[in-house]
Scaffold this motif. Structure first.
Motif, PDB file in Angstrom:
ATOM      1  N   UNK A   1       0.821  -0.855  -0.173  1.00 22.65           N
ATOM      2  CA  UNK A   1      -0.160  -0.123   0.123  1.00 22.65           C
ATOM      3  C   UNK A   1       0.561   0.869   0.066  1.00 22.65           C
ATOM      4  N   UNK A   2       1.979   1.647   0.308  1.00 22.27           N
ATOM      5  CA  UNK A   2       2.451   2.543   1.127  1.00 22.27           C
ATOM      6  C   UNK A   2       2.762   2.449  -0.671  1.00 22.27           C
ATOM      7  N   UNK A   3       3.930   1.474  -1.547  1.00 22.69           N
ATOM      8  CA  UNK A   3       4.430   1.091  -2.603  1.00 22.69           C
ATOM      9  C   UNK A   3       3.634   2.226  -3.268  1.00 22.69           C
ATOM     10  N   UNK A   4       2.789   2.074  -3.071  1.00 24.25           N
ATOM     11  CA  UNK A   4       1.131   2.945  -4.369  1.00 24.25           C
ATOM     12  C   UNK A   4       1.000   3.522  -4.195  1.00 24.25           C
ATOM     13  N   UNK A   5       0.492   4.082  -3.111  1.00 24.48           N
ATOM     14  CA  UNK A   5       0.582   5.275  -2.978  1.00 24.48           C
ATOM     15  C   UNK A   5       1.918   6.405  -3.008  1.00 24.48           C
ATOM     16  N   UNK A   6       3.060   6.713  -2.660  1.00 23.77           N
ATOM     17  CA  UNK A   6       4.145   6.640  -3.076  1.00 23.77           C
ATOM     18  C   UNK A   6       4.475   6.647  -4.683  1.00 23.77           C
ATOM     19  N   UNK A   7       4.549   5.681  -5.022  1.00 21.13           N
ATOM     20  CA  UNK A   7       4.615   5.780  -6.769  1.00 21.13           C
ATOM     21  C   UNK A   7       3.328   6.841  -7.228  1.00 21.13           C
ATOM     22  N   UNK A   8       2.207   5.994  -7.368  1.00 22.85           N
ATOM     23  CA  UNK A   8       1.279   7.427  -7.941  1.00 22.85           C
ATOM     24  C   UNK A   8       1.507   9.066  -7.399  1.00 22.85           C
ATOM     25  N   UNK A   9       2.494   9.457  -6.149  1.00 24.89           N
ATOM     26  CA  UNK A   9       2.007  11.094  -5.414  1.00 24.89           C
ATOM     27  C   UNK A   9       3.502  10.729  -6.284  1.00 24.89           C
TER      28      UNK A   9
END
Length: 361
Positions: free
Chosen positions: A42-50
């Motif tokens: 979840x952190x990877x997905x959020x960080x990636x989109x930001x």
């Protein structure tokens, strides 16, 4: 080597014992592990989109965002989704990590995948005419299948399937049931109606398209094109990776296929034997095992699909020792070596002839 009835019974007992030992250890450590992986995903997905949106600062941020989003999608598909949907963590009674509630971030509806994969593939592994995962109806991978002209270009077919793998998996059940074309075979049965299959296929596929190619690009404002392209690239990387891992576990040079007749009335020990001969492993560091959903230990996964996959590398040593004891081939090697035999198999059977892969039990 063909085993005797007594040897098949002894094989069943020894492999059952390996499973029982692990089952007795299941507990909080396993729960912490899968929740930690879910948090990283979840952190990877959020960080990636930001970071993709921040790509206007420097393209390097955009690239980092794409790679993080691809990582998130791979973890969701492999170490989390695949294993959770196998029921490996049902004993936790977690509101998210349960096989009846988890929905993964790919075009394929979870219920459809469970029907074609969990039941059909894992029950009839590599049985010609029953396991539709052997070649996915597109690739000729042994001389047990009649050669057709289209097989000449199956190298290209394989590349296209890999690039669009989530859509191939999504369409797999509908193709098998001939929902949109042809006449359904008399021996083909499904647990749901054609209308339900179409609803799940179009509904899940539409949600994925809207999420990745409309919603997230729109909220990115002037960076919409960068985000759209980044999502497309992340999905492509995930598709290529998952396809490669799955093919390395199922279609290396040494895997065998079986006839329906020889598998009739097989014992549990014979089923274990078939799983071992019909699967392949590849070696690598811990991070590689995690990124494959531990399908780098495909032999152990086929033997114990409902055991949390993080235990497979430790179980592999025991399984390999048992295989050696009974003279059963244990197909393993480096990732590069195994993939080279997969590609070699695809290309060899694109031409007429070739050896039959059926293995007598």
């Amino acid at each position: 080597m063909k085993l005797s009835t007594e040897q098949f019974n002894a094989l069943e007992h020894e492999l059952d014992s390996v499973k029982q030992q692990v089952q007795q250890q299941l507990g909080e450590a396993d729960a912490r592990y899968i929740r930690r992986v879910l948090l990283v995903q979840r952190i990877s997905a959020l960080s990636g989109r930001v970071l993709m949106v921040l790509g206007f600062i420097t393209p390097w941020l955009w690239l980092a965002g794409v790679l993080l989003l691809a990582l998130a999608k791979i973890l969701d598909n492999m170490e989390i989704g695949h294993n959770v949907l196998h029921g490996q963590y049902d004993w936790m009674n977690d509101p998210v990590l349960h096989s009846k509630r988890y929905e993964w971030d790919i075009a394929c509806d979870a219920g459809s995948w469970q029907r074609t994969h969990n039941f059909e593939h894992h029950t009839y592994t590599n049985i010609i005419g029953k396991d539709r995962d052997f070649g996915y109806g597109l690739l000729r991978l042994s001389n047990d299948f009649r050669w057709r002209l289209r097989n000449l270009w199956q190298g290209g077919t394989y590349l296209l399937l890999s690039m669009l793998f989530q859509w191939g998996v999504s369409y797999h059940e509908l193709a098998a049931q001939r929902v949109f074309f042809g006449k359904k075979k008399a021996d083909r049965h499904t647990q749901v109606s054609d209308s339900e299959l179409k609803k799940a296929f179009f509904g899940k596929g539409a949600r994925q398209l809207v999420k990745d190619y409309i919603f997230f690009p729109l909220i990115a404002g002037p960076m919409w094109l960068w985000v759209l392209c980044g999502n497309l690239l992340a999905n492509l990387l995930r598709n290529l990776w998952t396809s490669t891992v799955i093919f390395c576990g199922h279609f290396t040079k040494e895997v065998h296929v079986f006839t329906a007749v020889e598998c009739e009335g097989e014992s549990r020990g014979q089923w274990y034997y078939r799983q071992m001969l019909g699967s392949s492993n590849f070696t690598g560091p811990t991070w590689l095992h995690i990124l494959t959903g531990h399908l780098s230990c495909q032999i152990e996964h086929h033997l114990y699909p409902d055991i949390p996959a993080r235990h497979y590398p430790a179980m592999a040593g025991q399984v390999q020792a048992i295989a050696a004891k009974y003279g059963i081939p244990y197909n393993t090697g480096s990732f590069v070596r195994q993939y080279s035999t997969v590609f070699g198999r695809i290309m060899r059977y694109s031409l007429p002839g070739g050896d039959k892969a059926v293995k007598a039990l």
